[in-house]
Motif scaffolding. Sequence first.
Motif, PDB file in Angstrom:
ATOM      1  N   ILE A 195       8.953  17.681  -0.384  1.00  0.00           N
ATOM      2  CA  ILE A 195      10.290  17.493  -1.208  1.00  0.00           C
ATOM      3  C   ILE A 195       9.933  17.091  -2.500  1.00  0.00           C
ATOM      4  O   ILE A 195      10.604  17.259  -3.307  1.00  0.00           O
ATOM      5  CB  ILE A 195      10.769  16.317  -0.267  1.00  0.00           C
ATOM      6  N   GLY A 196       8.469  16.734  -2.892  1.00  0.00           N
ATOM      7  CA  GLY A 196       8.098  16.295  -4.276  1.00  0.00           C
ATOM      8  C   GLY A 196       8.428  17.416  -5.203  1.00  0.00           C
ATOM      9  O   GLY A 196       8.453  18.364  -5.115  1.00  0.00           O
ATOM     10  N   PRO A 197       8.448  16.843  -6.580  1.00  0.00           N
ATOM     11  CA  PRO A 197       8.618  18.122  -7.725  1.00  0.00           C
ATOM     12  C   PRO A 197       7.318  18.796  -7.689  1.00  0.00           C
ATOM     13  O   PRO A 197       7.631  19.846  -8.342  1.00  0.00           O
ATOM     14  CB  PRO A 197       8.474  16.885  -8.776  1.00  0.00           C
ATOM     15  N   ARG A 198       6.331  18.468  -7.184  1.00  0.00           N
ATOM     16  CA  ARG A 198       4.894  19.384  -7.232  1.00  0.00           C
ATOM     17  C   ARG A 198       4.836  19.874  -6.069  1.00  0.00           C
ATOM     18  O   ARG A 198       3.681  20.506  -5.891  1.00  0.00           O
ATOM     19  CB  ARG A 198       3.823  18.578  -7.658  1.00  0.00           C
ATOM     20  N   ARG A 199       5.750  20.068  -5.167  1.00  0.00           N
ATOM     21  CA  ARG A 199       5.544  20.829  -4.038  1.00  0.00           C
ATOM     22  C   ARG A 199       5.217  22.483  -4.085  1.00  0.00           C
ATOM     23  O   ARG A 199       4.088  22.571  -3.220  1.00  0.00           O
ATOM     24  CB  ARG A 199       6.725  20.876  -2.990  1.00  0.00           C
ATOM     25  N   ALA A 200       5.379  23.086  -5.070  1.00  0.00           N
ATOM     26  CA  ALA A 200       4.855  24.327  -5.155  1.00  0.00           C
ATOM     27  C   ALA A 200       3.419  24.488  -5.379  1.00  0.00           C
ATOM     28  O   ALA A 200       2.634  25.295  -4.976  1.00  0.00           O
ATOM     29  CB  ALA A 200       5.591  25.185  -6.019  1.00  0.00           C
ATOM     30  N   VAL A 215       0.789  -1.242  -0.005  1.00  0.00           N
ATOM     31  CA  VAL A 215      -0.122  -0.077   0.005  1.00  0.00           C
ATOM     32  C   VAL A 215       0.833   1.189  -0.062  1.00  0.00           C
ATOM     33  O   VAL A 215       0.580   2.213  -0.734  1.00  0.00           O
ATOM     34  CB  VAL A 215      -0.916   0.066   1.303  1.00  0.00           C
ATOM     35  N   CYS A 216       1.802   1.141   0.796  1.00  0.00           N
ATOM     36  CA  CYS A 216       2.713   2.461   1.055  1.00  0.00           C
ATOM     37  C   CYS A 216       3.526   2.700  -0.226  1.00  0.00           C
ATOM     38  O   CYS A 216       3.952   4.031  -0.797  1.00  0.00           O
ATOM     39  CB  CYS A 216       3.603   2.357   2.382  1.00  0.00           C
ATOM     40  N   LEU A 217       4.067   1.638  -0.954  1.00  0.00           N
ATOM     41  CA  LEU A 217       4.834   1.830  -2.033  1.00  0.00           C
ATOM     42  C   LEU A 217       3.969   2.370  -3.315  1.00  0.00           C
ATOM     43  O   LEU A 217       4.225   3.273  -3.794  1.00  0.00           O
ATOM     44  CB  LEU A 217       5.282   0.426  -2.509  1.00  0.00           C
ATOM     45  N   VAL A 218       2.558   1.905  -3.460  1.00  0.00           N
ATOM     46  CA  VAL A 218       1.908   2.229  -4.512  1.00  0.00           C
ATOM     47  C   VAL A 218       1.549   3.719  -4.215  1.00  0.00           C
ATOM     48  O   VAL A 218       1.194   4.532  -4.911  1.00  0.00           O
ATOM     49  CB  VAL A 218       0.719   1.404  -4.555  1.00  0.00           C
ATOM     50  N   PHE A 219       1.220   4.121  -2.837  1.00  0.00           N
ATOM     51  CA  PHE A 219       0.861   5.426  -2.370  1.00  0.00           C
ATOM     52  C   PHE A 219       1.884   6.395  -3.070  1.00  0.00           C
ATOM     53  O   PHE A 219       1.707   7.499  -3.491  1.00  0.00           O
ATOM     54  CB  PHE A 219       0.474   5.473  -0.953  1.00  0.00           C
ATOM     55  N   VAL A 220       3.340   6.225  -2.433  1.00  0.00           N
ATOM     56  CA  VAL A 220       4.387   7.178  -2.904  1.00  0.00           C
ATOM     57  C   VAL A 220       4.326   7.241  -4.318  1.00  0.00           C
ATOM     58  O   VAL A 220       4.635   8.321  -4.847  1.00  0.00           O
ATOM     59  CB  VAL A 220       5.335   6.546  -2.311  1.00  0.00           C
ATOM     60  N   LEU A 221       4.349   6.142  -4.957  1.00  0.00           N
ATOM     61  CA  LEU A 221       4.574   6.131  -6.332  1.00  0.00           C
ATOM     62  C   LEU A 221       3.520   7.109  -7.124  1.00  0.00           C
ATOM     63  O   LEU A 221       3.823   7.851  -8.225  1.00  0.00           O
ATOM     64  CB  LEU A 221       4.593   4.731  -7.146  1.00  0.00           C
ATOM     65  N   ILE A 222       2.295   6.818  -6.818  1.00  0.00           N
ATOM     66  CA  ILE A 222       1.071   7.806  -7.319  1.00  0.00           C
ATOM     67  C   ILE A 222       1.238   9.114  -6.690  1.00  0.00           C
ATOM     68  O   ILE A 222       1.057  10.102  -7.637  1.00  0.00           O
ATOM     69  CB  ILE A 222      -0.358   7.182  -6.859  1.00  0.00           C
ATOM     70  N   ALA A 223       1.486   9.370  -5.479  1.00  0.00           N
ATOM     71  CA  ALA A 223       1.508  10.651  -4.766  1.00  0.00           C
ATOM     72  C   ALA A 223       2.432  11.518  -5.368  1.00  0.00           C
ATOM     73  O   ALA A 223       2.417  12.793  -5.482  1.00  0.00           O
ATOM     74  CB  ALA A 223       1.629  10.765  -3.143  1.00  0.00           C
ATOM     75  N   TRP A 224       3.678  11.006  -5.948  1.00  0.00           N
ATOM     76  CA  TRP A 224       4.731  11.895  -6.493  1.00  0.00           C
ATOM     77  C   TRP A 224       4.373  12.682  -7.608  1.00  0.00           C
ATOM     78  O   TRP A 224       4.678  14.077  -7.815  1.00  0.00           O
ATOM     79  CB  TRP A 224       5.880  11.016  -6.966  1.00  0.00           C
ATOM     80  N   ALA A 225       3.375  12.414  -8.236  1.00  0.00           N
ATOM     81  CA  ALA A 225       2.665  13.176  -9.408  1.00  0.00           C
ATOM     82  C   ALA A 225       1.430  13.219  -9.336  1.00  0.00           C
ATOM     83  O   ALA A 225       0.566  14.369  -9.808  1.00  0.00           O
ATOM     84  CB  ALA A 225       3.090  12.446 -10.815  1.00  0.00           C
ATOM     85  N   ASN A 226       0.538  12.436  -8.477  1.00  0.00           N
ATOM     86  CA  ASN A 226      -0.714  12.753  -8.371  1.00  0.00           C
ATOM     87  C   ASN A 226      -1.488  12.700  -6.875  1.00  0.00           C
ATOM     88  O   ASN A 226      -2.047  11.426  -6.511  1.00  0.00           O
ATOM     89  CB  ASN A 226      -1.729  11.700  -9.203  1.00  0.00           C
ATOM     90  N   LEU A 227      -1.396  13.715  -6.212  1.00  0.00           N
ATOM     91  CA  LEU A 227      -1.417  13.289  -4.865  1.00  0.00           C
ATOM     92  C   LEU A 227      -3.047  13.217  -4.158  1.00  0.00           C
ATOM     93  O   LEU A 227      -3.358  12.245  -3.592  1.00  0.00           O
ATOM     94  CB  LEU A 227      -1.252  14.620  -3.972  1.00  0.00           C
ATOM     95  N   SER A 228      -3.851  13.771  -4.796  1.00  0.00           N
ATOM     96  CA  SER A 228      -5.165  13.636  -4.788  1.00  0.00           C
ATOM     97  C   SER A 228      -5.758  12.285  -4.935  1.00  0.00           C
ATOM     98  O   SER A 228      -6.349  11.513  -3.916  1.00  0.00           O
ATOM     99  CB  SER A 228      -6.125  14.398  -5.513  1.00  0.00           C
ATOM    100  N   THR A 229      -5.326  11.721  -5.971  1.00  0.00           N
ATOM    101  CA  THR A 229      -5.595  10.074  -6.248  1.00  0.00           C
ATOM    102  C   THR A 229      -5.147   9.131  -5.375  1.00  0.00           C
ATOM    103  O   THR A 229      -5.615   8.272  -4.905  1.00  0.00           O
ATOM    104  CB  THR A 229      -5.188   9.676  -7.766  1.00  0.00           C
ATOM    105  N   ALA A 230      -3.747   9.489  -4.879  1.00  0.00           N
ATOM    106  CA  ALA A 230      -3.176   8.607  -3.842  1.00  0.00           C
ATOM    107  C   ALA A 230      -3.835   8.712  -2.705  1.00  0.00           C
ATOM    108  O   ALA A 230      -3.999   7.726  -1.904  1.00  0.00           O
ATOM    109  CB  ALA A 230      -1.686   9.139  -3.939  1.00  0.00           C
TER     110      ALA A 230
END
Length: 397
Positions: A206-211, A153-168
């Motif tokens: 820390i992620g690329p979409r932090r701003a 669960v945590c692995l999939v969460f991080v991989l999705i959240a890095w670019a799509n936080l709401s879906t994660a």
Amino acid sequence: MDQIFSKLKGDKWIWIIVIVLSGWSLLAVYSSVGTLAYKEGKGTELYLFKHFSIIVVGLLLMYLSHKLDYRYYAGISKLLMIIAIPLLLFTLIGGNKVNDASRWVTIPVINQTFQTSDLAKLALITFLARMLSRKAHEIKDLKKSFIPIMGTVCLVFVLIAWANLSTALMLFGTSVLLLLIGRVSFKQIGIVCIGGAFLLLLVIFIGPRRATYISRFEGFFKTEQTAQNAIPFQEDKNYQANLAKMSIASGELFGKGAGNSVGRNLLPHPYSDFIFAVIVEEYGTIGGAMLLFLYVALMYRCIRIVTLSPRAFGAFLAAGLGFSLTIQALANMAVAVGLGPVTGVPLPLVSMGGTSILFTSVALGIILSVSRSIEELKGKEELNEVPKNSKVVVGTV
């Protein structure tokens, strides 16, 4: 009509809800793609035909999915996870980047974009249903059950959240609900939530979409409203949400009528992210309430399937997929009415889109497969109740 429904197995009300939502989607998308068609120099009929084609393919996938015995999805879930995790990694590294977010990959030959998080959602929920049902007797065992399940669960969460936080976040919430249903201890769920919060902060800061994430949270929690912000400009952080609320307010009780929305010409994505605002403007508060009722009714039918399912795997499937669809629908509506920050989450079965509609259709087909098995089991029980020596007498009245 009776002949059509005789070929469709499973919960008939779910079929009806899907058909109604699909028809409503055609009207809403056709009404809201005018600005997109103008920008790209194409006719609105082209987008309508494309959307109609995707809906037809989705209904076909839904039909095929519901014909397959749901127990086969236990094995399929492992294959989906093997495909989904490397695909998410590839998307982050070499996917199509839009607004600092790599969410899509392009399928060769057909040149069609594909959002990998849609596959990951289906894969994780079916995988969780399989794990929770097979490890029910040792679900509280740390090494055998808890770590393998939550690690995934945590692995999939991080991989999705890095670019799509709401879906994660929505997928993580669905996973926690499944853990609750699976009788995981509150202590372990608390550990999961703490770990999820830590990963969330990591992605935000820390992620690329932090701003983008920080800007959206600041805009949502901003309480001061100056005179300059009374009219939403694109420079304003809340301009999308403000436009959506203006569209909804102008719809009043009965709406302006189909095709008469003004907000569709101003909203950035009226055919996907903010289609609910267009629907309420055109069909009024009554139309918005009816749409909300359809999703609540869908969740109710899924819960009913959960209570009737004789097998744990079927119950977990119906619960997880049903919660996932309903949470996504409520999140989209909440953004439109100003109850949440802008997320970019489509309205299931209504917003214009490709992979979102297709994977939603497959998810509903799996739910209907569980319902179909319940009906078949009930039919066998009724046949067994007929005495073997009884005779059927045919006569005239």
